[in-house]
Write a protein that holds these residues in place. Sequence first.
Motif, short mmCIF file in Angstrom:
data_model
loop_
_atom_site.label_atom_id
_atom_site.label_comp_id
_atom_site.label_asym_id
_atom_site.label_seq_id
_atom_site.Cartn_x
_atom_site.Cartn_y
_atom_site.Cartn_z
N HIS A 172 150.60 100.37 23.02
CA HIS A 172 149.67 100.76 21.94
C HIS A 172 148.64 101.78 22.47
CE1 HIS A 172 146.86 99.59 18.48
NE2 HIS A 172 146.06 100.24 19.30
N GLU A 173 148.07 101.50 23.64
CA GLU A 173 147.04 102.40 24.19
C GLU A 173 147.65 103.72 24.65
OE1 GLU A 173 144.15 101.58 23.47
OE2 GLU A 173 144.48 99.44 23.13
N HIS A 212 147.88 106.06 21.86
CA HIS A 212 146.61 106.74 21.56
C HIS A 212 146.48 108.02 22.37
CE1 HIS A 212 144.35 104.18 18.87
NE2 HIS A 212 144.48 103.10 19.63
N GLN A 224 139.95 107.27 21.82
CA GLN A 224 139.17 106.58 20.79
C GLN A 224 137.67 106.80 20.93
OE1 GLN A 224 141.48 102.78 21.67
NE2 GLN A 224 140.92 102.49 19.53
N CYS A 257 143.53 97.36 15.94
CA CYS A 257 143.01 98.49 16.71
C CYS A 257 141.53 98.65 16.40
CB CYS A 257 143.77 99.75 16.31
SG CYS A 257 143.23 101.22 17.18
N LEU A 258 140.73 98.90 17.44
CA LEU A 258 139.28 99.08 17.22
C LEU A 258 138.99 100.30 16.35
CD1 LEU A 258 137.85 98.21 20.77
CD2 LEU A 258 137.88 96.77 18.71
NI NI Z 1 144.14 101.09 19.20
#
Ligand code: NI
Length: 170
Positions: free
Chosen positions: A134-135, A138, A51, A92-93
């Motif tokens: 979740h991470e 990514h 990210q 999510c950011l």
């Molecule tokens: Ni996220």
Amino acid sequence: MSKLTILRYPDPRLHTVAKSVAHVDERIRQLVDDMLETMYAADGVGLAATQVDVHERLIVIDTSDSRDDPHVLINPELVAKSADMVLGDEGCLSVPTIYDKVPRHARVTVRSLNRAGESYEFEADGLLSVCVQHEMDHLMGKVFVEYLSSLKRDRIKVKMLKKSRDEQRP
Ligand code: NI
């Protein structure tokens, strides 16, 4: 420490598959510190290196209410996952203001390196379990909106592109 820029969906760089961290050295420790600062500043519970446009297997997480219990996961692997699933609301950011339900394993066992480069293992349930999954997605180039219908995803894309345009307007 310095705050890093978080890529926003649908930026294609979010779909990059991360490589393993070769050495946990000063460069990696600096990245960990910068990612923690970035995550706390954005009021997030987790952030993957993907990210912030660094494509190495590194994640920071803090699901504590007190915001003082950081988890650092370098080269994380899931060594066990429960058969039972949970459906929680995820955000999510990289996809600000969007929340939706994604099926996740209720419990996972994770093996990883810490900030000192030492191997450790932990079991996670609840929000921490969801956050780890979740991470780790990514790091594989997957954003949580890809679990949703293509109709929903297209709407989110349009909304995110508009939001970015609005924010760039002088
Ligand atoms: Ni996220």
